[in-house]
Enzyme design. Structure first.
Site, PDB file in Angstrom:
ATOM      1  N   GLY A   1       0.818  -1.214   0.000  1.00 15.30           N
ATOM      2  CA  GLY A   1       0.000   0.000   0.000  1.00 15.30           C
ATOM      3  C   GLY A   1       0.849   1.261   0.000  1.00 15.30           C
TER       4      GLY A   1
ATOM      5  N   ASP B   1       9.432   0.998  12.640  1.00 13.47           N
ATOM      6  CA  ASP B   1      10.363   0.545  11.608  1.00 13.47           C
ATOM      7  C   ASP B   1      10.803   1.767  10.834  1.00 13.47           C
ATOM      8  OD1 ASP B   1       7.813   0.809   9.900  1.00 13.47           O
ATOM      9  OD2 ASP B   1       9.372   0.439   8.412  1.00 13.47           O
TER      10      ASP B   1
ATOM     11  N   HIS C   1      26.879  -0.738  13.521  1.00 14.86           N
ATOM     12  CA  HIS C   1      26.914   0.240  14.607  1.00 14.86           C
ATOM     13  C   HIS C   1      25.562   0.958  14.763  1.00 14.86           C
ATOM     14  CE1 HIS C   1      28.024   3.402  17.343  1.00 14.86           C
ATOM     15  NE2 HIS C   1      27.443   4.242  16.486  1.00 14.86           N
TER      16      HIS C   1
HETATM   17 ZN   LIG Z   1      29.212   0.653  17.672  1.00 17.05          ZN
END
Ligand SMILES: [Zn+2]
Length: 379
Positions: free
Chosen positions: A96, A277, A346
C-alpha cells in the site's frame, strides 16, 4: 484473540512496555524497533549479523517479495523465515505504501491497487484478498493489510476517499482472513500469520478518528498507524498520532510505520506506541553517517582520518569493538563494502540500545516529556 502481545507496564495511553510472542516462535520486547528488509535483506548484513545488533524482528515487503523471488519460491522452501535464513520475527508490509512512491505508477480502484512491477515492468493488481493470501503463503509472523496511503499534500476530498478505501479494504481483508483461518479456504502454513490493520486519515483529526474507530471495530491482532512521516510537519504528525493511539485498544500492539529518528521514537513512545520501523539507521550508515551520543557524524570527515578511537566508546557492536574510526574512514574512502556494513552494524546496535533504555524507563515509570533522546543513549 490469540494473545501474542502482553502488556507489562503502562495502559491505554502513555509509555508502555510489553512482549511479543510471534507465531514462528520468535520473541521480542516492546518498545520494538524493526530494521527494514524491503527486498528480504537488511542491506549489507547477513541474517546472523542482524541478530548481533540486538534486532529481533525485521519488516519485509510482501508485495515486492511476491514478484521477486515470487510467492511460489518462498512457499516451496517453507516460507520467508527459511528462505531468508532469519531466526527472528518477520513483519511484512502490503505494498500500500508503494502507492505514493514514484515509479510504481499506482492507481486505486474499487478492487484494489494496480502497480507496475519494478522488476518486469508489468502491471500487477493487488487486492485486499490477494495481499492476505501472499502473507499467509510467505508464512510471515505479521502481515499488514492493503491500505490506501494518500500522498502529502492531499486535498481533504482525497483523504476522505483514501479513508473510504482503507476501511473497505480492511473489512474485505479481515473477512477473507477469517475464512482462511476457519479452514474454509486452503493455504494456511505451519503457523498462523497474524493480520494487522493500518489506520489512515492524513493529518485530519476527524478522519483519523473515523478510520481508527472503524478498524478497531473489526478486531485486528494489531494496528499500524500509517500515512504519516511523509512530509507533514512534526506537530501535525504527533497530533494525528495521538488521535489514533487514544482510540486503539490497550491490549493490541500499536505500530507507527516509517518512524526511526530517536527524538521521534521517544515522543511516540510517550504517546503510547509499541513498534517502529524505518530505513533511518541503515540508510544513514550506507551514506556514511553514524550515530553517536554527540550527534550524527560523517565518517569521511577529516577528523576520522588515522583515528584509533572506536566510533563510540562503550558501544558493544562489532564495528566499535573491532575497528577504529581511521580504518572505517579508509574503507569508505576506498569504497570497500565492509565500510557500509560496519556502519550499519553500529547504527542498528545504537538504535537497539536506545530502545532498551526506553523500555527500562517505561517500566520504572521514569519516562516523561522532560527526558531527551540523548539522555537514553549509551554512556
Ligand atoms: Zn558501535
Amino acid at each position: 484473540m490469540e494473545g501474542h502481545f502482553q502488556l507489562e507496564s503502562g495502559g491505554k495511553e502513555g509509555p508502555r512496555a510489553g512482549s511479543l510472542r510471534l507465531p514462528s516462535g520468535a520473541e521480542a520486547r516492546t518498545p520494538l524497533f524493526m530494521p527494514v528488509a524491503t527486498q528480504l535483506s537488511v542491506k549489507t548484513l547477513s541474517p546472523d549479523e542482524i541478530g548481533y545488533t540486538g534486532s529481533k524482528v525485521v519488516i519485509t515487503n510482501g508485495f515486492l517479495a511476491s514478484l521477486e523471488p515470487g510467492s511460489a519460491v518462498i512457499g516451496s522452501v517453507g516460507g520467508m523465515h527459511s528462505f531468508m535464513g532469519f531466526k527472528g520475527g518477520i513483519f511484512s508490509d502490503s505494498g500500500g505504501f508503494q502507492f505514493i512512491r514514484k515509479g510504481f505508477q499506482a492507481r486505486a480502484t474499487g478492487k484494489g491497487i494496480t502497480l507496475r512491477s519494478p522488476y518486469s515492468g508489468e502491471e500487477v493488481l493487488l487486492t485486499p484478498e490477494s495481499v492476505v493470501d501472499l502473507h499467509i503463503r510467505h508464512g510471515v509472523d505479521v502481515g499488514m493489510v492493503l491500505d490506501h496511503c494518500p500522498p502529502f499534500p492531499a486535498s481533504l476530498n482525497d483523504i476522505i476517499d483514501s479513508v473510504g478505501y482503507t476501511i473497505s479494504w480492511a473489512r474485505r481483508s479481515k473477512e477473507h482472513y477469517d475464512n482462511i483461518m476457519d479452514g474454509s479456504l486452503s493455504g494456511v502454513g505451519e503457523h498462523r500469520t497474524l493480520l494487522y490493520a493500518i489506520t489512515q486519515g492524513g493529518t485530519s483529526i476527524d478522519l483519523r478518528k473515523e478510520c481508527t474507530k472503524a478498524l478497531v471495530d473489526m478486531d485486528f491482532s494489531g494496528y499500524g498507524i500509517g500515512g504519516l512521516s511523509i512530509g507533514e510537519g512534526k506537530e501535525d504528525m504527533f497530533r494525528a498520532l495521538s488521535a489514533s493511539t487514544g482510540l486503539l485498544p490497550e491490549d493490541r500492539p500499536r505500530y507507527f510505520m516509517g518512524v526511526g529518528e530517536p527524538d521521534d521514537i521517544l515522543r511516540s513512545v510517550l504517546a503510547g506506541v509499541d513498534i517502529f520501523d524505518s530505513v533511518f539507521p541503515t540508510r544513514n550508515a550506507r551514506h556514511r553517517t553514524v550515530f553517536t551520543k554527540g550527534g550524527r557524524e560523517n565518517i569521511r570527515g577529516p577528523r576520522w582520518k588515522g583515528s584509533s578511537d572506536p566510533i563510540m566508546d562503550g558501544c558493544p557492536c562489532p564495528a566499535c569493538t573491532g575497528s577504529s574510526r581511521g580504518f572505517i574512514h579508509h574503507l569508505f574512502r576506498t569504497d570497500e563494502p565492509l565500510g557500509p556494513r560496519l556502519a550499519t552494524l553500529h547504527n542498528l546496535t545504537f538504535i537497539q540500545s536506545f530502545m532498551e533504555r526506553l523500555r527500562e524507563r517505561a517500566i520504572d515509570g521514569s519516562l516523561d516529556p522532560t527526558i531527551r533522546a540523548v539522555d537514553l543513549m549509551i554512556e
